[in-house]
Design an enzyme around this catalytic site. Structure first.
Site, PDB file in Angstrom:
ATOM      1  N   SER A 158       0.842  -1.202   0.000  1.00  0.00           N
ATOM      2  CA  SER A 158       0.000   0.000   0.000  1.00  0.00           C
ATOM      3  C   SER A 158       0.873   1.247   0.000  1.00  0.00           C
ATOM      4  O   SER A 158       2.011   1.209   0.505  1.00  0.00           O
ATOM      5  CB  SER A 158      -0.888   0.025   1.243  1.00  0.00           C
ATOM      6  OG  SER A 158      -1.515   1.296   1.361  1.00  0.00           O
ATOM      7  N   TYR A 167      -2.341  -1.246  10.301  1.00  0.00           N
ATOM      8  CA  TYR A 167      -2.460  -1.605   8.880  1.00  0.00           C
ATOM      9  C   TYR A 167      -1.209  -1.163   8.121  1.00  0.00           C
ATOM     10  O   TYR A 167      -0.629  -1.935   7.346  1.00  0.00           O
ATOM     11  CB  TYR A 167      -3.720  -0.957   8.289  1.00  0.00           C
ATOM     12  CG  TYR A 167      -3.870  -1.169   6.792  1.00  0.00           C
ATOM     13  CD1 TYR A 167      -4.389  -2.361   6.298  1.00  0.00           C
ATOM     14  CD2 TYR A 167      -3.482  -0.188   5.875  1.00  0.00           C
ATOM     15  CE1 TYR A 167      -4.513  -2.569   4.924  1.00  0.00           C
ATOM     16  CE2 TYR A 167      -3.600  -0.388   4.506  1.00  0.00           C
ATOM     17  CZ  TYR A 167      -4.119  -1.576   4.040  1.00  0.00           C
ATOM     18  OH  TYR A 167      -4.231  -1.777   2.685  1.00  0.00           O
TER      19      TYR A 167
HETATM   20  N1  LIG Z   1      -8.681  -0.791  -1.523  1.00  0.00           N
HETATM   21  C1  LIG Z   1      -7.628  -0.012  -1.352  1.00  0.00           C
HETATM   22  O1  LIG Z   1      -7.699   1.215  -1.367  1.00  0.00           O
HETATM   23  C2  LIG Z   1      -6.282  -0.619  -1.112  1.00  0.00           C
HETATM   24  C3  LIG Z   1      -5.176   0.237  -1.091  1.00  0.00           C
HETATM   25  C4  LIG Z   1      -3.909  -0.295  -0.869  1.00  0.00           C
HETATM   26  C5  LIG Z   1      -3.763  -1.643  -0.702  1.00  0.00           C
HETATM   27  N2  LIG Z   1      -4.859  -2.457  -0.716  1.00  0.00           N
HETATM   28  C6  LIG Z   1      -4.635  -3.884  -0.512  1.00  0.00           C
HETATM   29  O2  LIG Z   1      -5.148  -4.589  -1.634  1.00  0.00           O
HETATM   30  C7  LIG Z   1      -5.593  -5.875  -1.235  1.00  0.00           C
HETATM   31  C8  LIG Z   1      -7.033  -6.070  -1.703  1.00  0.00           C
HETATM   32  O3  LIG Z   1      -7.830  -5.045  -1.133  1.00  0.00           O
HETATM   33  P1  LIG Z   1      -9.344  -4.784  -1.597  1.00  0.00           P
HETATM   34  O4  LIG Z   1      -9.630  -3.376  -1.301  1.00  0.00           O
HETATM   35  O5  LIG Z   1      -9.556  -5.333  -2.943  1.00  0.00           O
HETATM   36  O6  LIG Z   1     -10.108  -5.688  -0.514  1.00  0.00           O
HETATM   37  P2  LIG Z   1     -11.635  -6.207  -0.468  1.00  0.00           P
HETATM   38  O7  LIG Z   1     -12.431  -5.700  -1.596  1.00  0.00           O
HETATM   39  O8  LIG Z   1     -12.089  -5.955   0.923  1.00  0.00           O
HETATM   40  O9  LIG Z   1     -11.432  -7.804  -0.688  1.00  0.00           O
HETATM   41  C9  LIG Z   1     -10.719  -8.536   0.252  1.00  0.00           C
HETATM   42  C10 LIG Z   1     -10.436  -9.920  -0.276  1.00  0.00           C
HETATM   43  O10 LIG Z   1      -9.657 -10.618   0.700  1.00  0.00           O
HETATM   44  C11 LIG Z   1     -10.328 -11.817   1.092  1.00  0.00           C
HETATM   45  N3  LIG Z   1     -10.127 -12.061   2.516  1.00  0.00           N
HETATM   46  C12 LIG Z   1     -10.508 -11.273   3.554  1.00  0.00           C
HETATM   47  N4  LIG Z   1     -10.230 -11.891   4.726  1.00  0.00           N
HETATM   48  C13 LIG Z   1      -9.668 -13.078   4.412  1.00  0.00           C
HETATM   49  C14 LIG Z   1      -9.204 -14.190   5.173  1.00  0.00           C
HETATM   50  N5  LIG Z   1      -9.258 -14.211   6.514  1.00  0.00           N
HETATM   51  N6  LIG Z   1      -8.706 -15.258   4.521  1.00  0.00           N
HETATM   52  C15 LIG Z   1      -8.669 -15.270   3.165  1.00  0.00           C
HETATM   53  N7  LIG Z   1      -9.101 -14.272   2.389  1.00  0.00           N
HETATM   54  C16 LIG Z   1      -9.596 -13.191   3.014  1.00  0.00           C
HETATM   55  C17 LIG Z   1     -11.803 -11.574   0.786  1.00  0.00           C
HETATM   56  O11 LIG Z   1     -12.488 -12.815   0.591  1.00  0.00           O
HETATM   57  P3  LIG Z   1     -14.117 -12.904   0.791  1.00  0.00           P
HETATM   58  O12 LIG Z   1     -14.721 -12.071  -0.308  1.00  0.00           O
HETATM   59  O13 LIG Z   1     -14.444 -14.341   0.636  1.00  0.00           O
HETATM   60  O14 LIG Z   1     -14.409 -12.347   2.145  1.00  0.00           O
HETATM   61  C18 LIG Z   1     -11.702 -10.739  -0.495  1.00  0.00           C
HETATM   62  O15 LIG Z   1     -11.519 -11.584  -1.605  1.00  0.00           O
HETATM   63  C19 LIG Z   1      -5.418  -5.918   0.268  1.00  0.00           C
HETATM   64  O16 LIG Z   1      -4.201  -6.549   0.589  1.00  0.00           O
HETATM   65  C20 LIG Z   1      -5.371  -4.460   0.668  1.00  0.00           C
HETATM   66  O17 LIG Z   1      -4.691  -4.240   1.873  1.00  0.00           O
HETATM   67  C21 LIG Z   1      -6.106  -1.971  -0.917  1.00  0.00           C
END
Ligand SMILES: NC(=O)c1ccc[n+]([C@@H]2O[C@H](COP(=O)([O-])OP(=O)(O)OC[C@H]3O[C@@H](n4cnc5c(N)ncnc54)[C@H](OP(=O)(O)O)[C@@H]3O)[C@@H](O)[C@H]2O)c1
Length: 254
Positions: free
Chosen positions: A147, A160
């Site tokens: 991130s 985080y």
């Molecule tokens: N969104 C942002 O702005 C942002 C920015 C920087 C970095 N990131 C990083 O990008 C990655 C994806 O983020 P996102 O925003 O796309 O997240 P998201 O939409 O909340 O999706 C999270 C994903 O992780 C899975 N997950 C959650 N808890 C889990 C567990 N205990 N075991 C296995 N899988 C699990 C979920 O599965 P289910 O659907 O089955 O629950 C879902 O597929 C993360 O590492 C996040 O930190 C995001």
């Protein structure tokens, strides 16, 4: 051009958000994609259907990655799944994407909140990778999702941010270790992306203004903005890039 024809990719957390977009894009580039999810079965199945509508192939795999039991469960299924769908025993591309957000400052942090975010954002990628290494082909790819909060101090997401700092170091270490196998390891550092993780911020006009104001492009990111970078890092064209932390925040707070 399909740059990933014949490759097999495992994308963790691909049922929605950034992972879903990466899964779809890698499939469009020709890879067979294993769409991992924790609990949202219908969402994961919908991703596979989308990929099939694009004329490509994918399957789902379910595992809670917050414990070693869950990670072992993932790998117990993985070999059978790969073999059943592709005839292969090993795979080519690992995307460590699954993660959780947590809006807590240092004063609100508890042992439980610390362990929750660290178990999914740090312990899971470490042990998923450990299990993946004997099954990952030489010349393969590991892409970690970090991130931009490791560059831009964001005390409101304290633990985080620390968890993503660990991912940056993990990326550096692994890249050095796996060079001898021609496996490249790199990390993408997204800024604010329009996923459920940011539903609170982007659901509110003030939050929207804040998110758009961070980037030099005056908008927040979409999952597809990250998927293209992942596709490049998965492709043969990225073979000379190792241990890099690629800022993908639209130039936030430059
Ligand atoms: N969104 C942002 O702005 C942002 C920015 C920087 C970095 N990131 C990083 O990008 C990655 C994806 O983020 P996102 O925003 O796309 O997240 P998201 O939409 O909340 O999706 C999270 C994903 O992780 C899975 N997950 C959650 N808890 C889990 C567990 N205990 N075991 C296995 N899988 C699990 C979920 O599965 P289910 O659907 O089955 O629950 C879902 O597929 C993360 O590492 C996040 O930190 C995001």
């Amino acid at each position: 051009m399909s740059t990933l024809e014949g490759k097999i990719a495992l994308v963790t957390g691909a049922s929605r958000g950034i992972g879903r977009s990466i899964a779809r894009r890698l499939a469009q580039e020709g890879a067979f994609v294993i769409v991992h999810y924790a609990s949202r079965h219908d969402d994961a199945k919908a991703v596979v259907r989308q990929i099939e509508q694009d004329g490509r192939k994918a399957c789902t795999i379910c595992a809670d990655l917050s414990s070693l039991d869950g990670i072992n469960h993932l790998f117990l299924q993985l070999e059978d799944v790969i073999q059943a769908h592709t005839g292969a025993k090993a795979f080519d591309i690992l995307v460590n994407n699954a993660g959780i957000g947590q809006i807590l400052g240092v004063q609100e942090t508890t042992e439980a909140s610390f362990e929750e975010v660290m178990s999914i954002n740090v312990k899971a990628p470490l042990f998923v990778t450990k299990e993946a290494l004997p099954r990952l082909k030489d010349g393969g790819r590991i892409i970690n999702i970090s991130s931009f909060v490791t560059r831009v101090a964001s005390p409101s997401v304290f633990t985080y941010s620390m968890s993503k700092g660990a991912i940056d170091t993990f990326t550096l270490l692994l890249a050095k270790q796996l060079g001898s196998r021609n496996i490249t390891v790199n990390a993408i550092q997204p800024g604010i992306i329009n996923t459920e993780m940011n539903a609170g911020t982007l659901g509110d006009p003030q939050g929207q203004q804040y998110a758009a104001g961070l980037s030099v492009f005056s908008r927040w990111g979409e999952p597809e903005d990250i998927a293209g970078i992942a596709a490049f890092l998965a492709s043969p064209d990225s073979r000379w890039i190792a241990g890099q932390l690629i800022d993908a925040s639209g130039g936030s707070r430059l």
